[in-house]
Structures are given as C-alpha cells and as structure tokens.
Design a protein around this motif. Structure first.
Motif: not given
Length: 148
Positions: A46-56, A121-130
């Motif tokens: 369910g992600f758009e082209h670029t996916v940034h995954v964060r390990l915390s 682990f969490s991730a975002n694909d640069e879409r803004q949170d409305p």
C-alpha cells in the motif's frame, strides 16, 4: 454518479480546493506486514513509489555487564522502492544500520541489538497526514519485534 457541492460566497480558489478535499477519500497509510528476524527482511504493501522505513529502539533498555541499565534511543532509516502494486520487500539489518551504543565508561559497546530489546519499525512514503496540522508524513502501523 455526480454529486453536487456548494461553494461559499464569495467564491475563491481556496474554497474550491477545500470543497474538493472533502470529496476525495482520506489518505490511507501503507502497512508493514512482517519483519523476518532470520533473513532481516521487511515487507509492506500500500505504499507509493519511495518507502522510508524507520527502525526505532526507543523504549528499550540494555543491561551492561555491570548490571547497569542503558537506555537505547537509537534509530536508523532505510529507503526502499515499491512495485507498481505498492508492495515492497527489502533487507534492513540493524547491525549495519544502527550506530554503536556505548554501554559503560570502560569501552563496552553494543553493535546491533541485544536480546530482550524490542525493535520498532514504521514507514512513510512522503504523503502528508491530512489530520496533522504541521503537514507531517502519513506513517504506517508500527511493527514491534522482540529480539530473542
């Protein structure tokens, strides 16, 4: 099916944009599905082209050889590319990505993660949170993976 919308008076471009925003469905965050500890592979959909995954490692504590508790506040990011369906799979090795954690004043350190810690682990694909007034990114679910 057509739907009538009412625009407030006086009409402006901003009013039109706000009205159209109400018609479009809310943005849906991508979903992280799994992290395989053996292969160190993370998967999502369910992600758009670029996916940034964060390990915390926030909230984890490591006990050093002297019995002292050391809070682990490290984090690391890796970028993957999703396919046309929004799926991705890639290797995220904490040993290669996390900075070294000092454990004591005698040169003790931790590379990677320790048994008993929990990786988040969490991730975002640069879409803004409305729903975020600061227009921050729309984050996925968080996978909590205990290290054994």
């Amino acid at each position: 099916m057509a739907r009538k919308i009412s625009l407030p008076k006086p009409f402006s471009g901003r009013n039109l944009i706000n009205a159209l925003d109400r018609l479009s469905p809310p943005a849906q965050a991508g979903v992280l599905l799994n992290y395989d500890v053996k292969t160190k592979t993370i998967t999502g959909r369910g992600f758009e082209h670029t996916v940034h995954v964060r390990l915390s490692m926030f909230g984890s504590t490591v006990i050093n050889e002297f019995g002292g508790a050391v809070d682990d506040h490290r984090e690391a990011f890796v970028t993957f590319t999703s396919n046309a369906s929004g799926d991705f799979s890639g290797v995220f090795d904490p040993t290669d990505r996390l900075q070294v954690l000092p454990l004591d004043d005698f040169g003790g350190f931790l590379a990677g993660v320790a048994p008993g810690e929990t990786m988040h682990f969490s991730a975002n694909d640069e879409r803004q949170d409305p729903s975020d007034p600061s227009h921050g990114p729309l984050w996925s679910n968080t996978l909590a993976i205990p290290v054994v």
